[in-house]
Design an enzyme around this catalytic site. Structure first.
Site, short mmCIF file in Angstrom:
data_model
loop_
_atom_site.label_atom_id
_atom_site.label_comp_id
_atom_site.label_asym_id
_atom_site.label_seq_id
_atom_site.Cartn_x
_atom_site.Cartn_y
_atom_site.Cartn_z
N HIS A 145 10.29 21.03 -5.77
CA HIS A 145 10.80 20.37 -4.47
C HIS A 145 10.18 20.55 -3.17
CE1 HIS A 145 13.80 18.10 -2.13
NE2 HIS A 145 14.00 19.44 -1.45
N ILE A 188 -9.62 -3.54 -12.81
CA ILE A 188 -10.89 -3.64 -11.96
C ILE A 188 -10.61 -4.62 -10.87
CG2 ILE A 188 -13.11 -4.41 -12.11
CD1 ILE A 188 -13.10 -3.37 -14.89
N ASP A 238 -16.27 1.16 -26.18
CA ASP A 238 -16.08 -0.21 -25.54
C ASP A 238 -16.26 -1.20 -26.65
OD1 ASP A 238 -15.15 0.83 -23.24
OD2 ASP A 238 -16.63 -0.39 -22.10
N ARG A 273 -14.35 -7.38 -19.73
CA ARG A 273 -15.75 -6.79 -19.96
C ARG A 273 -16.10 -7.24 -21.40
NH1 ARG A 273 -18.06 -3.38 -16.37
NH2 ARG A 273 -19.50 -2.76 -18.19
N GLY A 309 -24.99 8.77 -19.47
CA GLY A 309 -23.81 8.75 -18.77
C GLY A 309 -23.06 7.17 -18.66
N GLY A 329 -6.76 -10.23 -12.01
CA GLY A 329 -5.81 -9.19 -11.55
C GLY A 329 -5.67 -8.02 -12.34
N THR A 337 -21.98 3.11 -18.47
CA THR A 337 -21.39 2.49 -17.43
C THR A 337 -20.23 3.42 -16.56
OG1 THR A 337 -21.63 0.24 -18.62
CG2 THR A 337 -19.79 0.58 -17.02
N CYS A 338 -19.70 4.21 -17.29
CA CYS A 338 -18.22 4.85 -16.57
C CYS A 338 -19.09 5.73 -15.38
CB CYS A 338 -17.76 5.86 -17.33
SG CYS A 338 -16.57 6.64 -16.62
#
Length: 478
Positions: A456, A186, A316, A274, A43, A183, A45-46
């Site tokens: 609506h 994360i 990543d 990261r 699984g 900023g 890091t996520c």
């Protein structure tokens, strides 16, 4: 079966995060023999330190905010007596564990062999897994080793006063004050969470706006929303010094005007990006090289294959334009698995990958920003629609906006070309971006979207009205 036969496979995946396990599942579904090596938990890091646990905590923050809104805006005399932090953590961990068991179960059912241990390359088709021996991959090796939080030079995390996003998830309790450095998505999410939980929050970003990779209007509206909630936002500001105190941190921050501000907080949360994880992988043994930032770039982006045939990269570990997002990793895993199976597969369209920040207010976007479109020399039409112009937006009372960028291919400058980008800020806009992803991904034009009726009252009416206006049919011109 001999050990040699047992350790020969079609595909060997190093890393069991979203990119790794999606590759493994799809490859197995296509009839390939798959080994997945993971030194930690399936699984990645996520699931264990990122997307899932952080969004569980942000949902708890939404509940706290909702009680405050009920009392202050709607006359519901509700209060938060206290926060049971261990109970919150237990619920979060239950959600994570259920997902973990679900992924592990899917891999077992699919016939993927999961090997626990640190893997290192020993050649272009061979991998040694600590405690399990050497494996040979006939079709290819997939590098899916993920990333870890970056730290600034000279600034070490102690897990208590100076923390990364990983540490903040597993802290023993909540701080009364926090200084968030960074900023991006994360940093903004953690600033939002801590403010909801009652902390005094200062958010510092070196760039001139929050979410510097997003559209300028997104950063502006987001900052407005965060400030309205009592978060101190300092953009264009840099950390120039830190001093550890017995129960916190004293930091010096330089503002755009050159002023030196001293900020004390119980916790300094460093969220400056990261870094790819390649340590112990021994890339040199197989041939692919990491760049100066640690990324492993593919030689062929259409296959995500490195300069060494048969070695592919997902997640990543990839440099931009891969955005380092879990849902992009899923798509990359499917592409690589189908490539290794010998099937034609459409390359990942990174321009059509949605980006979401789960703060309060939320942001969601897909496609080009206005600045990116103009930098490419494109003739564009832009329309912005405030959420407060809709009845449902008034009900929510959080402001926000829809911004649409389209090519202006008409003789009179009308937006008759493809939609290039859609950018949203406001409550729950993460659940509104799917429509815009399809619009951008399918090169739809404003007139194509304008013919469709939005329910609506909903926030999505603002999306529909923005496209109606670009198509020359708008009832509320903005």
């Amino acid at each position: 079966m001999s050990e040699t036969d047992a350790n020969t496979t079609d595909v060997l995946v190093i890393g069991g995060g979203t990119g790794g396990y999606s590759t493994a599942l799809r490859a197995a579904a296509l009839g390939l023999r798959v080994v997945l090596a993971e030194r930690d938990l399936i699984g990645g890091t996520c699931l264990h330190r990122g997307c899932i646990p952080s969004k569980a905590m942000l949902h708890a923050a939404e509940l706290v905010d909702g009680i405050a809104e009920a009392r202050e805006r709607w006359g519901v005399k509700a209060t938060v007596d206290s926060l049971d932090w261990p109970a919150l953590v237990a619920t979060r961990d239950t959600i994570v564990e259920r997902n973990h068991q679900g992924v592990a179960g899917h891999l077992r059912t699919a016939g993927v062999r999961v090997v626990k241990g640190t893997a290192r390359l020993t050649g272009p088709r061979t991998v040694r897994v600590e405690g399990a021996g050497e494996f040979t991959a006939r079709r290819g090796i997939v590098l899916a080793t993920g990333s870890r939080p970056r730290l600034l030079p000279g600034l070490a995390a102690d897990g208590r006063r100076v923390v990364t996003s990983d540490d903040a998830l597993f802290a023993a309790g909540l701080p009364a004050s926090v200084l968030v450095l960074g900023g991006g998505a994360i940093g903004v999410e953690y600033a939002s969470f801590h403010r909801s939980m009652g902390a005094e929050v200062t958010l510092v970003e070196a760039a001139g706006r929050l979410l510097p990779l997003e559209d300028e209007d997104v950063g502006r509206h987001l900052a407005r929303g965060l400030k309205k909630r009592g978060i101190t936002v300092r953009t264009g500001s840099t950390l120039t010094g830190t001093e550890l105190l017995p129960d916190g941190v004293r930091a010096t921050v330089r503002t755009p005007k050159g002023e030196e501000l001293v900020i004390e907080a119980e916790r300094l949360l460093v969220a400056v990006g990261r870094a790819p994880v390649t340590d112990g992988l021994d890339l040199a043994a197989a041939g692919p090289a990491a760049d100066e930032r640690g990324f492993v770039a593919p030689a062929d982006w259409s296959r995500l294959e490195t300069a060494v045939p048969g070695i592919h990269v997902v997640g990543d570990l990839l440099p931009p334009p891969s955005p380092g997002l879990a849902h992009a990793s899923f798509a990359e895993g499917l592409l690589v698995a189908e490539t290794l199976a010998g099937l034609p597969s459409r390359p990942v369209d990174y321009a059509a990958v949605p980006r979401v920040t789960y703060s309060s207010p939320q942001t969601a976007s897909v496609g080009l920003t206005e600045a990116e479109a103009r930098a490419r020399g494109l003739d564009i039409k832009v329309n912005t629609m405030p959420l407060a112009a809709t009845a449902k937006g008034m009900v929510h009372g959080q402001g926000g906006m829809v911004k649409v960028i389209a090519a202006a291919d008409g003789a009179g400058g009308e937006a008759t070309g493809a939609v290039l980008g859609v950018h949203l800020v406001g409550p729950q806009v993460s659940e509104m971006i799917a429509e815009s992803q399809l619009i951008v991904g399918w090169d739809a034009e404003p007139a194509d979207v304008a013919q469709h009726i939005h329910a609506h009252p909903t926030l999505s009416e603002a999306v529909g009205e923005a496209f109606l206006t670009l198509a020359g049919r708008g009832l509320h011109q903005h």
